[in-house]
Design an enzyme around this catalytic site. Structure first.
Site, PDB file in Angstrom:
ATOM      1  N   LYS A  91     -44.438 -13.581 -53.544  1.00 34.55           N
ATOM      2  CA  LYS A  91     -43.578 -13.597 -52.353  1.00 34.55           C
ATOM      3  C   LYS A  91     -42.163 -13.873 -52.844  1.00 34.55           C
ATOM      4  CE  LYS A  91     -42.826 -15.908 -47.935  1.00 34.55           C
ATOM      5  NZ  LYS A  91     -41.740 -16.884 -48.195  1.00 34.55           N
ATOM      6  N   GLY A 180     -39.465 -19.185 -39.235  1.00 35.43           N
ATOM      7  CA  GLY A 180     -38.876 -19.410 -37.924  1.00 35.43           C
ATOM      8  C   GLY A 180     -39.849 -19.597 -36.787  1.00 35.43           C
ATOM      9  N   ASN A 201     -45.413 -22.200 -42.181  1.00 34.98           N
ATOM     10  CA  ASN A 201     -45.753 -23.425 -42.894  1.00 34.98           C
ATOM     11  C   ASN A 201     -45.404 -24.653 -42.063  1.00 34.98           C
ATOM     12  OD1 ASN A 201     -45.367 -24.439 -46.390  1.00 34.98           O
ATOM     13  ND2 ASN A 201     -45.978 -25.669 -44.664  1.00 34.98           N
ATOM     14  N   THR A 202     -44.106 -24.817 -41.768  1.00 36.13           N
ATOM     15  CA  THR A 202     -43.611 -26.035 -41.138  1.00 36.13           C
ATOM     16  C   THR A 202     -44.278 -26.325 -39.804  1.00 36.13           C
ATOM     17  OG1 THR A 202     -41.470 -25.635 -42.200  1.00 36.13           O
ATOM     18  CG2 THR A 202     -41.520 -27.251 -40.419  1.00 36.13           C
TER      19      THR A 202
END
Length: 252
Positions: A91, A180, A201-202
């Site tokens: 990635k 996002g 992820n977050t």
């Protein structure tokens, strides 16, 4: 779909920032993800133990070049990742601005060209810019990963029309929304628009209950994918009756 791999799940999950290794394991399993991303540059001193944990998860690993700001950094990190994880996948992130974490389009294309020539299968983190997308495909990429919004912002799909145009323009190219996404509803919206996957992820790692949030995102991605496949009705400016009037009683 994604180079030589056709996943059952369209949900890709990052592995950074979880409260503990145990919660990471639980969240990954709850997500039903078959592909997990890992940052080589952010493993820290416990990198060996972390890689062992990833091996135990028995998922396909997509290393990334997070934290790289130059072509040289990204290419070097990609080669290290290929050696460590024995994969051609990478990635590719080449960040142009430390505050927005927006990709550097010029360095991104150059790094993609080098890595594709070196035999990598590149997953480029990009924007919704159509010309940049074309250049990445010309460089050898076979899929694109446009952002929904800046990394970690949770803003969702900030430029819906731009992303819709990208989906229409690259109709035969796998497109994965990367960055996002902050809520399952936003992931479902992207999948309803016809995108091929969601990477985040977050939103899971920083949730109050990462395991439950991973389950919620898995359900949302699946629902959005199924909705697009089923065919959404067209949006209308005016009402249209859903109940037929035939057979109604006539009053005189």
């Amino acid at each position: 779909m994604f180079y030589d791999f056709v996943p059952q799940s369209r949900f890709l999950l990052g592995t950074a920032g979880y409260p503990s290794p145990q919660i990471l394991q639980q969240a990954v399993m709850a997500s039903e993800s078959e592909i997990i991303t890992v940052s080589l540059r952010r493993e820290g001193s416990q990198g060996g133990a972390f890689r062992e944990l990833l091996t135990q998860l028995n998922k396909r690993i997509l290393p990334n070049t997070a934290g790289c700001h130059t072509v040289k950094e990204a290419v070097t990190t990609a080669h290290m990742a290929r050696e460590l994880f024995n994969t051609r996948w990478i990635k590719l992130e080449v960040i142009g601005h430390a505050d927005t974490l927006q990709p550097d389009p010029f360095a991104l294309v150059e790094a993609a060209r080098i890595l594709c020539a070196d035999g990598f299968q590149v997953f480029p983190y990009t924007t919704e810019d159509l010309i940049l997308g074309e250049k990445l495909l010309e460089a050898g990429c076979e899929l694109l990963m446009p952002w929904g919004a800046p990394i970690g912002s949770g803003q969702g799909l900030r430029n819906i029309e731009g992303l819709r145009s990208m989906r229409l323009w690259f109709k035969d190219i796998p497109l994965i929304i990367d960055a996002g996404i902050g809520a399952p509803s936003q992931a479902a919206q992207a999948m309803e628009m016809g995108f091929d996957g969601i990477l985040l992820n977050t939103a899971v790692a920083r949730a109050q209950d990462p395991l439950r949030m991973a389950q919620a995102f898995a359900a949302a991605v699946r629902a959005g994918y199924d909705a697009h496949g089923a065919g959404l009705i067209e949006r209308r400016d005016m009402a249209t009756a859903s109940t037929p009037i035939f057979g109604m009683a006539q009053f005189s």
